[in-house]
Write a protein that holds these residues in place. Sequence first.
Motif, PDB file in Angstrom:
ATOM      1  N   UNK A   4       1.724  72.568  31.990  1.00 62.04           N
ATOM      2  CA  UNK A   4       1.444  71.137  31.957  1.00 62.04           C
ATOM      3  C   UNK A   4       2.781  70.414  32.083  1.00 62.04           C
ATOM      4  N   UNK A  36      -0.912  62.627  22.068  1.00 61.14           N
ATOM      5  CA  UNK A  36      -0.468  62.638  20.685  1.00 61.14           C
ATOM      6  C   UNK A  36       0.813  61.814  20.569  1.00 61.14           C
ATOM      7  N   UNK A  38       4.226  61.427  17.804  1.00 61.65           N
ATOM      8  CA  UNK A  38       4.887  61.999  16.632  1.00 61.65           C
ATOM      9  C   UNK A  38       6.053  61.126  16.240  1.00 61.65           C
ATOM     10  N   UNK A  41       9.784  63.288  11.496  1.00 63.94           N
ATOM     11  CA  UNK A  41       9.386  64.037  10.299  1.00 63.94           C
ATOM     12  C   UNK A  41       7.895  63.922   9.994  1.00 63.94           C
ATOM     13  N   UNK A  42       7.124  63.545  10.974  1.00 62.83           N
ATOM     14  CA  UNK A  42       5.682  63.441  10.780  1.00 62.83           C
ATOM     15  C   UNK A  42       4.961  64.456  11.668  1.00 62.83           C
ATOM     16  N   UNK A  43       3.652  64.561  11.441  1.00 65.74           N
ATOM     17  CA  UNK A  43       2.844  65.474  12.251  1.00 65.74           C
ATOM     18  C   UNK A  43       2.566  64.865  13.609  1.00 65.74           C
ATOM     19  N   UNK A  44       2.178  65.718  14.527  1.00 67.15           N
ATOM     20  CA  UNK A  44       1.594  65.227  15.776  1.00 67.15           C
ATOM     21  C   UNK A  44       0.283  64.549  15.410  1.00 67.15           C
ATOM     22  N   UNK A  46      -3.093  62.639  16.820  1.00 70.03           N
ATOM     23  CA  UNK A  46      -3.903  62.390  18.005  1.00 70.03           C
ATOM     24  C   UNK A  46      -4.111  60.890  18.178  1.00 70.03           C
ATOM     25  N   UNK A  59      -8.554  57.154  18.764  1.00 73.50           N
ATOM     26  CA  UNK A  59      -8.637  57.391  17.330  1.00 73.50           C
ATOM     27  C   UNK A  59      -8.504  56.067  16.587  1.00 73.50           C
ATOM     28  N   UNK A  91       7.779  59.846  19.943  1.00 71.39           N
ATOM     29  CA  UNK A  91       7.646  60.993  20.837  1.00 71.39           C
ATOM     30  C   UNK A  91       6.176  61.107  21.201  1.00 71.39           C
ATOM     31  N   UNK A  93       3.277  63.186  23.379  1.00 72.30           N
ATOM     32  CA  UNK A  93       3.039  64.483  24.023  1.00 72.30           C
ATOM     33  C   UNK A  93       1.576  64.613  24.402  1.00 72.30           C
ATOM     34  N   UNK A 104      -5.867  75.340  25.406  1.00 78.67           N
ATOM     35  CA  UNK A 104      -5.125  74.080  25.354  1.00 78.67           C
ATOM     36  C   UNK A 104      -3.659  74.348  25.677  1.00 78.67           C
ATOM     37  N   UNK A 106       0.189  72.403  26.332  1.00 80.65           N
ATOM     38  CA  UNK A 106       0.908  71.167  26.054  1.00 80.65           C
ATOM     39  C   UNK A 106       1.949  70.863  27.116  1.00 80.65           C
ATOM     40  N   UNK A 107       2.199  69.581  27.281  1.00 80.82           N
ATOM     41  CA  UNK A 107       3.355  69.155  28.047  1.00 80.82           C
ATOM     42  C   UNK A 107       4.600  69.262  27.178  1.00 80.82           C
ATOM     43  N   UNK A 108       5.726  68.909  27.746  1.00 82.68           N
ATOM     44  CA  UNK A 108       6.985  69.009  27.017  1.00 82.68           C
ATOM     45  C   UNK A 108       7.291  67.757  26.208  1.00 82.68           C
TER      46      UNK A 108
ATOM     47  N   UNK B  42      10.895  72.087  24.824  1.00 84.07           N
ATOM     48  CA  UNK B  42       9.862  72.856  25.550  1.00 84.07           C
ATOM     49  C   UNK B  42       8.481  72.462  25.055  1.00 84.07           C
ATOM     50  N   UNK B  43       7.463  72.997  25.723  1.00 83.58           N
ATOM     51  CA  UNK B  43       6.091  72.726  25.294  1.00 83.58           C
ATOM     52  C   UNK B  43       5.729  73.616  24.122  1.00 83.58           C
ATOM     53  N   UNK B 101      -0.229  70.110  11.186  1.00 85.10           N
ATOM     54  CA  UNK B 101       0.721  70.004  10.098  1.00 85.10           C
ATOM     55  C   UNK B 101       2.044  69.492  10.633  1.00 85.10           C
ATOM     56  N   UNK B 102       3.010  69.275   9.734  1.00 85.90           N
ATOM     57  CA  UNK B 102       4.308  68.753  10.158  1.00 85.90           C
ATOM     58  C   UNK B 102       5.210  69.855  10.711  1.00 85.90           C
TER      59      UNK B 102
END
Lengths: 115, 110
Positions: A4, A36, A38, A41-44, A46, A59, A91, A93, A104, A106-108, B42-43, B101-102
């Motif tokens: 991707x 997504x 980010x 220091x947080x989660x990805x 959606x 969402x 960020x 993604x 699934x 992911x892109x970079x 990277x992905x 998760x983080x």
Amino acid sequence: GAVVSQHPSWVICKSGTSVKIECRSLDFQATTMFWYRQFPKQSLMLMATSNEGSKATYEQGVEKDKFLINHASLTLSTLTVTSAHPEDSSFYICSARENSRGELFFGEGSRLTVL
Amino acid sequence: ILNVEQSPQSLHVQEGDSTNFTCSFPSSNFYALHWYRWETAKSPEALFVMTLNGDEKKKGRISATLNTKEGYSYLYIKGSQPEDSATYLCAFSGNTPLVFGKGTRLSVIA
């Protein structure tokens, strides 16, 4: 393996401008792609589910008029951050679900900085 | 709000050491638990998709276990190498899209 491609990798823009980020599945078809975000220091998190040929599903808390998603083909989804402001700096993604096996990929990612 | 917790947040180990980290997730409405390896610039790369309670999966020196009843998964790396340095993400899927998760940031020092 499946790839991707996400472009651009990073972008710096002035407040008030719009920025488009592309997500392409290079060697497979993806009816469904995901966007997504980010923060440090947080989660990805959606933002939205992008479906080819139909409207994206956003969402809770994500403004659809601010984050425009277009998924016009089975290999491309775009996210446009309209009238970007510094708080949109993050960020971003994407991921694409391969139609045949449901995997699934992911892109970079794209790092957006709004000045 | 679904909560997926990973610990520790970061980890530094010497080359050759074995290590493990934890992912905690809701035990209700479980469908699958995903582990990803994410190197800088990277992905994220899928490592494992685990669906059954008691599942154990292995890929080279990396393995993972799953306990859906108590809502946790462990990721183990045996004989860590510098190339294992990355952020390891887990993601829970129930009747919702993936919740991440983080991550645990692993640094392996040569």
